[in-house]
Design a protein around this motif. Structure first.
Motif, PDB file in Angstrom:
ATOM      1  N   UNK A 126       0.791  -1.230   0.000  1.00 49.83           N
ATOM      2  CA  UNK A 126       0.000   0.000   0.000  1.00 49.83           C
ATOM      3  C   UNK A 126       0.818   1.273   0.000  1.00 49.83           C
ATOM      4  N   UNK A 127       2.131   1.183  -0.175  1.00 51.51           N
ATOM      5  CA  UNK A 127       2.985   2.368  -0.284  1.00 51.51           C
ATOM      6  C   UNK A 127       2.984   2.787  -1.750  1.00 51.51           C
ATOM      7  N   UNK A 368      -5.063  10.132  -7.729  1.00 55.85           N
ATOM      8  CA  UNK A 368      -5.771   9.010  -7.111  1.00 55.85           C
ATOM      9  C   UNK A 368      -4.783   7.931  -6.720  1.00 55.85           C
ATOM     10  N   UNK A 369      -3.988   8.220  -5.685  1.00 58.74           N
ATOM     11  CA  UNK A 369      -3.090   7.248  -5.072  1.00 58.74           C
ATOM     12  C   UNK A 369      -3.835   6.704  -3.856  1.00 58.74           C
ATOM     13  N   UNK A 370      -4.357   5.505  -3.960  1.00 56.74           N
ATOM     14  CA  UNK A 370      -5.297   4.979  -2.971  1.00 56.74           C
ATOM     15  C   UNK A 370      -4.936   3.563  -2.561  1.00 56.74           C
ATOM     16  N   UNK A 371      -5.318   3.215  -1.339  1.00 54.86           N
ATOM     17  CA  UNK A 371      -5.170   1.845  -0.863  1.00 54.86           C
ATOM     18  C   UNK A 371      -6.473   1.418  -0.221  1.00 54.86           C
ATOM     19  N   UNK A 403      -4.693  -1.413  -4.723  1.00 52.81           N
ATOM     20  CA  UNK A 403      -3.824  -0.235  -4.673  1.00 52.81           C
ATOM     21  C   UNK A 403      -3.888   0.464  -6.028  1.00 52.81           C
ATOM     22  N   UNK A 404      -4.064   1.780  -5.981  1.00 52.22           N
ATOM     23  CA  UNK A 404      -4.065   2.596  -7.185  1.00 52.22           C
ATOM     24  C   UNK A 404      -2.941   3.618  -7.109  1.00 52.22           C
TER      25      UNK A 404
END
Length: 439
Positions: A126-127, A368-371, A403-404
């Motif tokens: 998730x990093x 959109x950096x998402x976990x 994860x995105x």
């Protein structure tokens, strides 16, 4: 290869338990997140969906915790192929074995493999953003391999060009200029560059001045390890004395620095990256998080070296929180709370890297950096009492479902989507065996 060439889809995350982190961590149950053109377009309950739009993908996020991707502000990514090679070593032992012995054995291919494997490890946990302090630049070919490894993974990264610690001949300003021109000369969506010099704690003033002026020339931020000595007992004051102190500098560790140094960092607009697991295992000094909170310094977390510590952000958040408990609070609670370390792992970490306008929270227009975490896992359920506390104290990489990065899916249903993962693992095994076998 990475996924930068693919157009990110329109995506609606429906009904998740959303945790935003700016201006402070806040929980929003039963909330949707709309992603368009790789950016967050809307956040709220019951967002309308145009059923006639075939171009939108709906992901059922019920039973999920949705939060910004984690930001690792200090990691030597190339060391992924040396995992657990120095678990019981002191700092001196780590320097001798990893940087003095094994680092010089790395070919450019080994560096590529290490960076690709290390970046995929980040994404798997998730990093979504990592600061790669890459002090393995033995040639321009090593640098090209390092950058390509990050790019092939599809991670957001700040590549910190670092000089090999025990090879003065590899400290070449012309190589830095070449990397800046060849690999970061145009607008880059996910990768940016910093200079990661030895710095005033360990280098003579004339060398420090040359490095800082080079960073100015190339418009690069500086990332630097700091401690009280052995060369400069007050390294930040030394930078100020020589007119080199600058906003946007990221100082790493600093456990032995006096409070006067922390005040200089705060006043100059600097930030600090702490790596609590490594700082404890290698006995750098007292935990930093409480002191940094009091000083008002933007603080990020990092894994540092997987040669000696875990590489996931959940471990770093727990290490930061539990180590801070050794220092009492103000009588109204602990010196550092779970929400504080979650911000360090997201919004503050992004700000420390100069990326606060791009990532680290769920603000409209941000990347959109998402976990997405499985909230129905046995180690997390039920999360109703304190979702933020559950993420910080109970979650682990096995809970990471999706994860995105910039709207592109890099992990789905608990599995990385990188097409070459099997080959990466095989290459890593070969690199590790070859490096260990050399005499």
């Amino acid at each position: 290869m990475g996924s930068e060439s693919r157009r990110p889809p329109r995506l609606l995350l429906r009904g998740g338990l959303v945790i935003d982190t700016d201006p402070h961590p806040t929980v929003h149950p039963h909330t949707d997140v709309l992603v368009e053109e790789g950016r967050i377009a809307a956040v709220g309950p019951g967002l309308p969906l145009d059923g006639d739009d075939p171009g939108i993908e709906v992901l059922d996020a019920r039973g999920m915790i949705v939060l910004p991707g984690f930001v690792d502000t200090h990691r030597h990514v190339w060391q992924a192929v040396l995992r657990s090679a120095a678990v019981d070593e002191s700092l001196d032992g780590y320097l001798s074995r990893i940087l003095g012995d094994l680092a010089g054995r790395f070919t450019p291919a080994d560096v590529h493999t290490g960076n690709l494997l290390g970046a995929l490890e980040c994404l798997d946990a998730g990093i979504t953003t990592v600061q790669d302090f890459s002090h393995v630049q033995y040639s321009p070919e090593h640098s090209a391999a390092a950058v390509e490894g990050l790019r092939d993974a599809g991670i957001r990264a700040v590549f910190g060009y670092g000089y090999p610690v025990f090879d003065e001949g590899a400290r070449r300003a012309d190589w830095v200029r070449r990397v800046r021109t060849e690999h970061f000369g145009s607008s880059e969506a996910l990768l940016t560059m910093a200079l990661a010099p030895v710095g005033p704690s360990f280098g003579p003033p004339e060398t420090v001045r040359e490095d800082w002026l080079l960073a100015r020339e190339l418009a690069l931020p500086v990332v630097v390890h700091v401690t009280a000595g052995p060369v400069a007992p007050e390294p930040v004051a030394a930078l100020r004395e020589h007119g080199l102190i600058a906003p946007g500098t990221l100082y790493v560790h600093g456990n032995s620095l006096p409070d006067s140094e922390l005040r200089l960092i705060a006043e100059s607009g600097g930030a600090v990256a702490i790596t609590p697991a490594i700082e404890a295992s290698m006995r750098f000094g007292a935990p930093m998080a409480p002191r940094l909170r009091r000083a008002g310094i933007t603080t990020g977390l990092g894994a540092d070296a997987v040669t000696s510590a875990p590489g996931d952000m959940f471990s770093q958040m727990r290490a930061a929180l539990t180590s801070s408990h050794f220092e009492g609070g103000d009588g109204e609670g602990p010196a550092v709370r779970a929400a504080d370390v979650l911000r360090m792992a997201t919004a503050e970490g992004a700000a420390a890297l100069g990326l606060g306008d791009e990532t680290g929270s769920l603000g409209i227009g941000k990347s959109a950096d998402l976990v997405l975490l499985r909230a129905d896992a046995v180690n997390l359920a039920p999360v109703d009492h304190d979702p933020i506390g559950a993420v910080v104290t109970a979650a682990h990489p096995g809970n990471v479902d999706t994860v995105l990065v910039a709207g592109r899916t890099v992990k789905r249903a608990g599995r990385l989507v990188h097409g070459g993962l099997t080959g990466v693992l095989a290459d890593a095994q070969r690199s590790a065996e070859r490096i260990a076998a050399l005499n």
